[in-house]
Design a protein around this motif. Structure first.
Motif, PDB file in Angstrom:
ATOM      1  N   UNK A   1       8.220   2.611   4.666  1.00  0.00           N
ATOM      2  CA  UNK A   1       9.261   3.150   3.793  1.00  0.00           C
ATOM      3  C   UNK A   1       8.865   4.544   3.308  1.00  0.00           C
ATOM      4  N   UNK A   2       9.846   5.412   3.211  1.00  0.00           N
ATOM      5  CA  UNK A   2       9.627   6.789   2.778  1.00  0.00           C
ATOM      6  C   UNK A   2      10.411   7.020   1.490  1.00  0.00           C
TER       7      UNK A   2
ATOM      8  N   UNK B   1      15.805   7.639   2.817  1.00  0.00           N
ATOM      9  CA  UNK B   1      14.724   7.284   1.895  1.00  0.00           C
ATOM     10  C   UNK B   1      15.084   5.995   1.174  1.00  0.00           C
ATOM     11  N   UNK B   2      14.085   5.272   0.720  1.00  0.00           N
ATOM     12  CA  UNK B   2      14.357   4.008   0.038  1.00  0.00           C
ATOM     13  C   UNK B   2      13.611   3.864  -1.281  1.00  0.00           C
ATOM     14  N   UNK B   3      12.823   4.867  -1.644  1.00  0.00           N
ATOM     15  CA  UNK B   3      12.004   4.816  -2.855  1.00  0.00           C
ATOM     16  C   UNK B   3      12.123   6.141  -3.596  1.00  0.00           C
ATOM     17  N   UNK B   4      12.046   6.088  -4.924  1.00  0.00           N
ATOM     18  CA  UNK B   4      11.973   7.302  -5.738  1.00  0.00           C
ATOM     19  C   UNK B   4      10.830   7.149  -6.723  1.00  0.00           C
TER      20      UNK B   4
ATOM     21  N   UNK C   1       4.344   2.288   2.079  1.00  0.00           N
ATOM     22  CA  UNK C   1       5.318   3.329   1.757  1.00  0.00           C
ATOM     23  C   UNK C   1       4.594   4.650   1.547  1.00  0.00           C
ATOM     24  N   UNK C   2       5.335   5.736   1.761  1.00  0.00           N
ATOM     25  CA  UNK C   2       4.779   7.088   1.662  1.00  0.00           C
ATOM     26  C   UNK C   2       5.764   7.970   0.908  1.00  0.00           C
TER      27      UNK C   2
ATOM     28  N   UNK D   1       0.867  -1.186   0.000  1.00  0.00           N
ATOM     29  CA  UNK D   1       0.000   0.000   0.000  1.00  0.00           C
ATOM     30  C   UNK D   1       0.898   1.229   0.000  1.00  0.00           C
ATOM     31  N   UNK D   2       0.707   2.097  -0.974  1.00  0.00           N
ATOM     32  CA  UNK D   2       1.489   3.323  -1.064  1.00  0.00           C
ATOM     33  C   UNK D   2       0.607   4.550  -0.967  1.00  0.00           C
ATOM     34  N   UNK D   3       1.194   5.656  -0.512  1.00  0.00           N
ATOM     35  CA  UNK D   3       0.487   6.935  -0.414  1.00  0.00           C
ATOM     36  C   UNK D   3       1.386   8.032  -0.964  1.00  0.00           C
ATOM     37  N   UNK D   4       0.879   8.808  -1.930  1.00  0.00           N
ATOM     38  CA  UNK D   4       1.568  10.010  -2.378  1.00  0.00           C
ATOM     39  C   UNK D   4       0.825  11.222  -1.830  1.00  0.00           C
TER      40      UNK D   4
END
Length: 260
Positions: free
Chosen positions: A65-66, A93-96, A44-45, A6-9
């Motif tokens: 994860x951010x 951070x771990x995501x782009x 992740x966010x 589940x991700x949130x932008x």
């Protein structure tokens, strides 16, 4: 895969103080959420760049994860206003997030720019969050062809590494309802097949975004690996409702060997 993502932008909806309050409220709920704590649900966010550090601090001690909402295509140098993948990784951070439809439309990002950013993220050890989607509502098979072509273009020349593919048909972003379930199933299956055929993308997942909300995960079952939320998640309790749904789906997948 039993795990549900589940991700949130947050895009640019929150000011700094509002974002900090949201982080704290979500973190409090996450610390009491068994499925997130266990890793059965991967949350992740992606906040704004100024909010990345406060988010990392707020979620310290949790598996959340951010990531950044964008990343520079270059590793370093005279690029005013840019943020490198290496710096994002350095601060935790771990995501782009890469290639969102708004970046393509508002800032004229091309497939070549998306590919350069994807490669930069992987070089720095970040997981690219690749936003994929057709601009107009079309037949699912045609949409799948467009989506797979975008994915292959984004990965052209990229180092090995897992990616998160967020299928977001542009015509569904901000719409009252998500794309039809059968449409999502066809495109997600094509994206997953393309990833499975690439030995360098082991561990990659396909999630759906675009008016995603409660009930969608249950309806799609094993056809997607998760969802990518937008404004719906601005209410922390609404976000938890989707996390609860993801937890139930992960439990069912685990009990059936990966099939919902």
């Amino acid at each position: 895969m039993a795990k549900v993502t589940v991700g949130v932008s947050l895009k640019m909806y929150f000011g700094h103080r509002q974002a900090a309050t949201w982080f704290d409220e979500v973190a409090t709920r996450i610390r009491a959420h068994d499925a997130v704590r266990s890793g059965a649900v991967d949350l992740f966010i992606t906040p704004s760049f100024l909010q990345v550090l406060p988010a990392i601090q707020a979620f310290a001690g949790t598996p959340v994860r951010v990531g950044g909402q964008d990343v520079a295509p270059a590793d370093f140098g005279a690029f005013t206003g840019e943020v490198s993948a290496a710096e994002l990784a350095e601060v935790g951070a771990s995501i782009a997030e890469i290639g969102h439809a708004e970046r393509r439309r508002l800032f004229a990002e091309t497939d070549e720019v998306v590919a350069a950013k994807t490669a930069a993220a992987l070089r720095a050890g970040l997981t690219p969050l690749l936003c994929i989607g057709e601009t107009t509502h079309q037949d699912p098979a045609d949409a799948a062809t467009v989506a797979v072509a975008q994915l292959q273009a984004a990965l052209a020349g990229a180092p090995a590494g897992a990616v998160i593919v967020a299928y977001e048909p542009v015509w569904a972003i901000g719409a009252p309802e998500p794309a039809p379930h059968d449409h999502i199933r066809v495109v997600a299956a094509a994206l997953r097949a393309a990833l499975d055929a690439d030995a360098e993308r082991a561990g990659s997942v396909v999630i759906y975004g675009g008016a995603a909300g409660p009930g969608l995960l249950t309806a799609l079952g094993d056809d997607v690996d998760g969802v990518f939320l937008g404004r719906f998640a601005h209410d922390p309790d609404a976000l938890v409702a989707v996390l609860d749904e993801a937890a139930e789906l992960a439990r069912r997948r685990a009990s059936t060997g990966g099939a919902a």
